[in-house]
Design a protein around this motif. Structure first.
Motif, PDB file in Angstrom:
ATOM      1  N   THR A  93     136.796  79.804  82.711  1.00  0.00           N
ATOM      2  CA  THR A  93     137.432  81.063  82.330  1.00  0.00           C
ATOM      3  C   THR A  93     138.234  81.573  83.515  1.00  0.00           C
ATOM      4  O   THR A  93     138.283  80.909  84.560  1.00  0.00           O
ATOM      5  N   ALA A  94     138.871  82.722  83.346  1.00  0.00           N
ATOM      6  CA  ALA A  94     139.609  83.348  84.454  1.00  0.00           C
ATOM      7  C   ALA A  94     139.288  84.837  84.424  1.00  0.00           C
ATOM      8  O   ALA A  94     138.914  85.367  83.374  1.00  0.00           O
ATOM      9  N   PRO A  95     139.416  85.519  85.556  1.00  0.00           N
ATOM     10  CA  PRO A  95     139.106  86.945  85.573  1.00  0.00           C
ATOM     11  C   PRO A  95     139.929  87.711  84.533  1.00  0.00           C
ATOM     12  O   PRO A  95     141.072  87.351  84.265  1.00  0.00           O
ATOM     13  N   ILE A  96     139.308  88.738  83.947  1.00  0.00           N
ATOM     14  CA  ILE A  96     140.011  89.599  82.993  1.00  0.00           C
ATOM     15  C   ILE A  96     140.103  90.985  83.627  1.00  0.00           C
ATOM     16  O   ILE A  96     139.102  91.522  84.102  1.00  0.00           O
ATOM     17  N   ASP A  97     141.292  91.532  83.609  1.00  0.00           N
ATOM     18  CA  ASP A  97     141.518  92.854  84.215  1.00  0.00           C
ATOM     19  C   ASP A  97     140.783  93.966  83.489  1.00  0.00           C
ATOM     20  O   ASP A  97     140.590  93.895  82.281  1.00  0.00           O
ATOM     21  N   GLY A  98     140.426  94.993  84.203  1.00  0.00           N
ATOM     22  CA  GLY A  98     139.970  96.235  83.571  1.00  0.00           C
ATOM     23  C   GLY A  98     138.528  96.225  83.116  1.00  0.00           C
ATOM     24  O   GLY A  98     138.131  97.063  82.305  1.00  0.00           O
ATOM     25  N   GLN A  99     137.712  95.283  83.611  1.00  0.00           N
ATOM     26  CA  GLN A  99     136.302  95.287  83.182  1.00  0.00           C
ATOM     27  C   GLN A  99     135.473  96.160  84.125  1.00  0.00           C
ATOM     28  O   GLN A  99     134.442  95.740  84.648  1.00  0.00           O
ATOM     29  N   LYS A 100     135.917  97.392  84.280  1.00  0.00           N
ATOM     30  CA  LYS A 100     135.235  98.315  85.198  1.00  0.00           C
ATOM     31  C   LYS A 100     134.282  99.209  84.408  1.00  0.00           C
ATOM     32  O   LYS A 100     134.720  99.986  83.559  1.00  0.00           O
ATOM     33  N   PRO A 101     132.972  99.094  84.667  1.00  0.00           N
ATOM     34  CA  PRO A 101     132.039  99.987  83.981  1.00  0.00           C
ATOM     35  C   PRO A 101     132.354 101.448  84.297  1.00  0.00           C
ATOM     36  O   PRO A 101     132.663 101.778  85.442  1.00  0.00           O
ATOM     37  N   GLY A 102     132.315 102.312  83.285  1.00  0.00           N
ATOM     38  CA  GLY A 102     132.644 103.732  83.484  1.00  0.00           C
ATOM     39  C   GLY A 102     131.397 104.581  83.608  1.00  0.00           C
ATOM     40  O   GLY A 102     130.383 104.142  84.155  1.00  0.00           O
ATOM     41  N   THR A 103     131.440 105.798  83.059  1.00  0.00           N
ATOM     42  CA  THR A 103     130.301 106.705  83.155  1.00  0.00           C
ATOM     43  C   THR A 103     129.041 106.045  82.616  1.00  0.00           C
ATOM     44  O   THR A 103     127.943 106.261  83.112  1.00  0.00           O
ATOM     45  N   SER A 104     129.198 105.242  81.585  1.00  0.00           N
ATOM     46  CA  SER A 104     128.031 104.643  80.945  1.00  0.00           C
ATOM     47  C   SER A 104     128.369 103.255  80.411  1.00  0.00           C
ATOM     48  O   SER A 104     128.515 103.054  79.218  1.00  0.00           O
ATOM     49  N   GLY A 105     128.530 102.297  81.315  1.00  0.00           N
ATOM     50  CA  GLY A 105     128.793 100.919  80.913  1.00  0.00           C
ATOM     51  C   GLY A 105     130.265 100.646  80.649  1.00  0.00           C
ATOM     52  O   GLY A 105     131.121 101.496  80.882  1.00  0.00           O
ATOM     53  N   LEU A 106     130.527  99.450  80.143  1.00  0.00           N
ATOM     54  CA  LEU A 106     131.904  99.045  79.835  1.00  0.00           C
ATOM     55  C   LEU A 106     132.191  99.365  78.372  1.00  0.00           C
ATOM     56  O   LEU A 106     131.470  98.916  77.485  1.00  0.00           O
ATOM     57  N   ARG A 107     133.223 100.168  78.128  1.00  0.00           N
ATOM     58  CA  ARG A 107     133.606 100.488  76.749  1.00  0.00           C
ATOM     59  C   ARG A 107     135.055 100.110  76.523  1.00  0.00           C
ATOM     60  O   ARG A 107     135.916 100.450  77.319  1.00  0.00           O
ATOM     61  N   LYS A 108     135.273  99.393  75.438  1.00  0.00           N
ATOM     62  CA  LYS A 108     136.635  98.978  75.089  1.00  0.00           C
ATOM     63  C   LYS A 108     136.747  98.968  73.575  1.00  0.00           C
ATOM     64  O   LYS A 108     135.748  99.050  72.855  1.00  0.00           O
ATOM     65  N   LYS A 109     137.980  98.773  73.107  1.00  0.00           N
ATOM     66  CA  LYS A 109     138.179  98.570  71.683  1.00  0.00           C
ATOM     67  C   LYS A 109     137.381  97.316  71.264  1.00  0.00           C
ATOM     68  O   LYS A 109     137.312  96.334  72.014  1.00  0.00           O
ATOM     69  N   THR A 110     136.813  97.376  70.064  1.00  0.00           N
ATOM     70  CA  THR A 110     136.008  96.252  69.577  1.00  0.00           C
ATOM     71  C   THR A 110     136.805  94.948  69.608  1.00  0.00           C
ATOM     72  O   THR A 110     136.299  93.899  70.012  1.00  0.00           O
ATOM     73  N   ARG A 111     138.057  95.015  69.203  1.00  0.00           N
ATOM     74  CA  ARG A 111     138.888  93.797  69.177  1.00  0.00           C
ATOM     75  C   ARG A 111     139.063  93.217  70.578  1.00  0.00           C
ATOM     76  O   ARG A 111     139.195  92.003  70.729  1.00  0.00           O
ATOM     77  N   VAL A 112     139.075  94.087  71.577  1.00  0.00           N
ATOM     78  CA  VAL A 112     139.180  93.600  72.961  1.00  0.00           C
ATOM     79  C   VAL A 112     137.904  92.827  73.311  1.00  0.00           C
ATOM     80  O   VAL A 112     137.949  91.715  73.836  1.00  0.00           O
ATOM     81  N   ASP A 116     112.596  93.179  83.715  1.00  0.00           N
ATOM     82  CA  ASP A 116     113.562  93.256  84.815  1.00  0.00           C
ATOM     83  C   ASP A 116     114.821  94.010  84.413  1.00  0.00           C
ATOM     84  O   ASP A 116     115.835  93.941  85.102  1.00  0.00           O
ATOM     85  N   GLY A 117     114.762  94.719  83.299  1.00  0.00           N
ATOM     86  CA  GLY A 117     115.926  95.494  82.865  1.00  0.00           C
ATOM     87  C   GLY A 117     116.321  95.137  81.450  1.00  0.00           C
ATOM     88  O   GLY A 117     115.565  94.477  80.732  1.00  0.00           O
ATOM     89  N   GLY A 118     117.505  95.571  81.052  1.00  0.00           N
ATOM     90  CA  GLY A 118     117.918  95.290  79.691  1.00  0.00           C
ATOM     91  C   GLY A 118     119.390  95.547  79.462  1.00  0.00           C
ATOM     92  O   GLY A 118     120.052  96.207  80.263  1.00  0.00           O
ATOM     93  N   ILE A 119     119.870  94.993  78.350  1.00  0.00           N
ATOM     94  CA  ILE A 119     121.267  95.217  77.972  1.00  0.00           C
ATOM     95  C   ILE A 119     121.296  96.041  76.698  1.00  0.00           C
ATOM     96  O   ILE A 119     120.610  95.722  75.722  1.00  0.00           O
ATOM     97  N   ILE A 120     122.061  97.129  76.742  1.00  0.00           N
ATOM     98  CA  ILE A 120     122.224  97.980  75.565  1.00  0.00           C
ATOM     99  C   ILE A 120     123.659  97.835  75.079  1.00  0.00           C
ATOM    100  O   ILE A 120     124.608  98.009  75.850  1.00  0.00           O
ATOM    101  N   MET A 121     123.787  97.485  73.797  1.00  0.00           N
ATOM    102  CA  MET A 121     125.113  97.314  73.216  1.00  0.00           C
ATOM    103  C   MET A 121     125.462  98.592  72.467  1.00  0.00           C
ATOM    104  O   MET A 121     124.891  98.880  71.416  1.00  0.00           O
ATOM    105  N   SER A 122     126.348  99.380  73.037  1.00  0.00           N
ATOM    106  CA  SER A 122     126.693 100.643  72.407  1.00  0.00           C
ATOM    107  C   SER A 122     127.921 101.240  73.058  1.00  0.00           C
ATOM    108  O   SER A 122     128.168 101.048  74.242  1.00  0.00           O
ATOM    109  N   ALA A 123     128.692 101.967  72.270  1.00  0.00           N
ATOM    110  CA  ALA A 123     129.730 102.822  72.849  1.00  0.00           C
ATOM    111  C   ALA A 123     129.362 104.262  72.524  1.00  0.00           C
ATOM    112  O   ALA A 123     130.221 105.137  72.467  1.00  0.00           O
ATOM    113  N   SER A 124     128.046 104.463  72.266  1.00  0.00           N
ATOM    114  CA  SER A 124     127.468 105.798  72.127  1.00  0.00           C
ATOM    115  C   SER A 124     128.172 106.680  71.110  1.00  0.00           C
ATOM    116  O   SER A 124     128.200 106.355  69.942  1.00  0.00           O
TER     117      SER A 124
END
Ligand code: VG1
Ligand code: CO
Length: 543
Positions: free
Chosen positions: A8-27, A105-113
């Motif tokens: 793969t190659a790096p994808i721009d803009g994968q910066k977690p914000g106030t609460s994780g990474l949120r993007k359009k679903t299609r993205v 050891d932690g967890g992953i939550i799938m949500s855009a709240s």
């Protein structure tokens, strides 16, 4: 089953914000997008080999597909075990609890709240630490760095795991345990609240309406309010989680929960109304004929929490996010409690909770919580409110009126300007920032500025510093305006303007907040030149 390494190659803009990474679903659904970010999470947490994780989400569109990918990637990178909520569902507070309870050891939550869901709307992923709380900035920064240099990710070639059946199965060498998403959370609530007393309250004819907004809290609220506490069927409305939240906006505020608002403002309204958001961590509280602002709710809970068994020993201290009204501070002062002011986002409360400095905390955005988990918790807030009403025998309206008379009322409102051009929004902020030094002493709409600064936070527990956390303008007489840009939006920028003024005279504590705050609203506009800079005449949302 074969482990494959995908280039793969790096994808721009994968910066977690106030609460994780949120993007359009299609993205998120785009080639390698989810996979790149998950691999970066593994790197950010120092690898996943041998670890136990929790996985669940709010059920929005793409939730189960994403869960399958995450499971295959965890297995490929050597995770020992993943505990998954049945159907890949877990509310955010329930996920936080399972992470802690099972000592994982932690967890992953799938949500855009609170963001809408669906193929055209939003999706999100966040990582929570072994303490059950959102990853701190130091960890999310490592994830971001990893996204920038990623060249490959590992994934197992395998069929979907059966997430519909409770029990344990293997995915390659990794154990997958599917659990009921509700059971453990309900058991936790029973340790904090007197369910018998709440049952008696409801049996006495006290009427509740809970709007789950077609989101994840439906099953939790039904299990607790209707099944455990005996509220009549139909108490919980919009109770079945849907991938697009019934086409709505799962944000519990008077705008998006207008159905509940009109029910509660009607002549035959129930005694108590509440709503929660997409992932179940936010709450809205409404009494018959009266809406409780989240900042007031936090203050009322702090003043009365000792009435519930879980908090009978009193509170160690309290905290609020910076833009949250200072109603909480008044209670803390009267009770001799330490009161901390943190940046926006729940991750900043984690250290204070872990260190035993605070028991209760909250945000103006409809989030309140305590040390029972490391997330805000919508249903918990509802149960604490019900406990207080049961114990005092007061109505929501009487309780609030008495609270204001005792502590003063902090009139409060947040104005959101959504999908503003990002460059213009930055310019507006930069414009205020450059004048912070010269604002004190200047008068706007008759209000004199006494202090102006940019909030930064020094964490008293780990010594970390977070800068650029919002612009604060304090006026003579205790009024305040705060400006910041949202870190959860997915389109352009959202400008948030937080407005507050304090009224000590009970005779003047019953005005409409927008009217009571009119001068401050005008002064904030004069300082920021919102109209000139953004071209917007009025906010999109006022909460
Ligand atoms: C918003 C709220 C913040 C909250 C965050 C996550 O962030 O203002 O108080 O912690 O959402 O809440 P921002 O950066 O957009 O202002 V949730 O329930 O959406 O995870
Ligand atoms: Co939420």
């Amino acid at each position: 089953m074969e482990r494959v390494t995908v280039q793969t190659a790096p994808i721009d803009g994968q910066k977690p914000g106030t609460s994780g990474l949120r993007k359009k679903t299609r993205v998120f659904m785009g080639p390698h997008y989810l996979e790149n970010f998950i691999q970066s999470i593994w790197i950010g947490i120092g690898g996943v080999a041998g670890k136990n994780l929790v996985l669940g989400g709010d059920g929005r569109y793409f939730n189960t597909n994403a869960a399958q990918v995450i499971l295959r990637m965890a297995a490929a990178s050597g995770a020992a075990k993943v505990i998954v909520g049945q159907g890949a569902l877990l509310s955010t507070p329930a996920a936080s609890h399972v992470i802690r309870q099972r000592k994982t050891d932690g967890g992953i939550i799938m949500s855009a709240s609170h963001n809408p869901g669906g193929i055209e709307e939003d999706f999100g992923v966040k990582f929570n630490m072994p303490n059950g709380g959102p990853a701190p900035e130091e960890v999310t920064n490592r994830m971001l760095e990893a996204t920038k240099s990623l060249t490959s990710y590992d994934i197992l070639e395998a069929q979907d795991v059966d997430l519909g059946t409770i029990g344990t199965q293997m995915l390659g060498e990794m154990e997958v345990e599917v659990i009921d998403p509700v059971t453990e959370y309900v058991a936790l609530m029973e340790t904090l609240f007197d369910f018998d007393k709440l049952r008696r309250l409801i049996a006495s004819g006290f009427r509740i309406r809970f709007d789950a907004m077609h989101a994840i809290t439906g099953p939790y609220a039904t299990a607790i309010l209707e099944e455990a506490l005996g509220a009549p069927k139909g108490t919980v409305v919009n109770a079945v989680p849907s991938p697009d939240f019934g086409g709505g906006h799962p944000d519990p505020n008077p705008i998006w929960a207008h159905e509940l608002m009109s029910t509660m403002m009607a002549a035959d309204a129930p005694d108590f109304g509440a709503a929660s958001d997409g992932d179940g961590d936010r709450n809205m509280i409404v009494g018959r004929g009266i809406y409780v602002t989240p900042s007031d709710s936090l203050a009322v809970l702090a003043a009365n929490a000792h009435l519930a068994p879980g908090y009978a020993a009193g509170l160690a201290g309290v905290a609020r996010s910076m833009p949250t009204s200072r109603a909480l501070d008044r209670v803390a002062e009267a009770r001799g409690l330490a009161c901390y002011e943190t940046p926006t986002g729940w991750k900043f409360f984690g250290n204070l909770l872990d260190d035993g400095r605070i028991t209760l905390c909250g945000e103006e955005s409809a989030g309140t919580g305590s040390d029972h988990v490391r997330e805000k918790d919508g249903l918990w807030a509802v149960l604490l409110w019900l406990s207080i009403l049961a114990e005092t025998g007061k109505s929501v309206s009487d309780l609030l009126t008495a609270h204001w008379a005792e502590y003063g009322r902090n009139y409060y409102s947040r104005h959101d300007y959504e999908a503003v051009d990002a460059v213009k929004a930055e310019e507006l902020m930069a414009g205020i920032r450059s004048r912070l030094g010269s604002l004190p002493g200047q008068t706007f709409e008759g209000l004199t500025v006494v202090e102006a600064d940019e909030f930064s936070y020094d964490d008293p527990v780990d010594g970390s510093r977070s800068e650029g956390q919002g612009l604060r303008i304090a006026f003579e007489g205790g009024a305040r305006a705060v400006f910041r840009l949202s870190g959860t939006g997915t389109v352009g920028a959202t400008l948030r303007v937080y407005l507050e003024d304090v009224e000590a005279d009970p005779a003047r504590q019953h005005a409409d907040p927008q009217e009571a705050l009119a001068t401050i609203i005008a002064a904030a506009d004069a300082i920021a030149d919102i109209k000139g800079k953004t071209g917007r005449d009025a906010p999109d949302v006022r909460t």
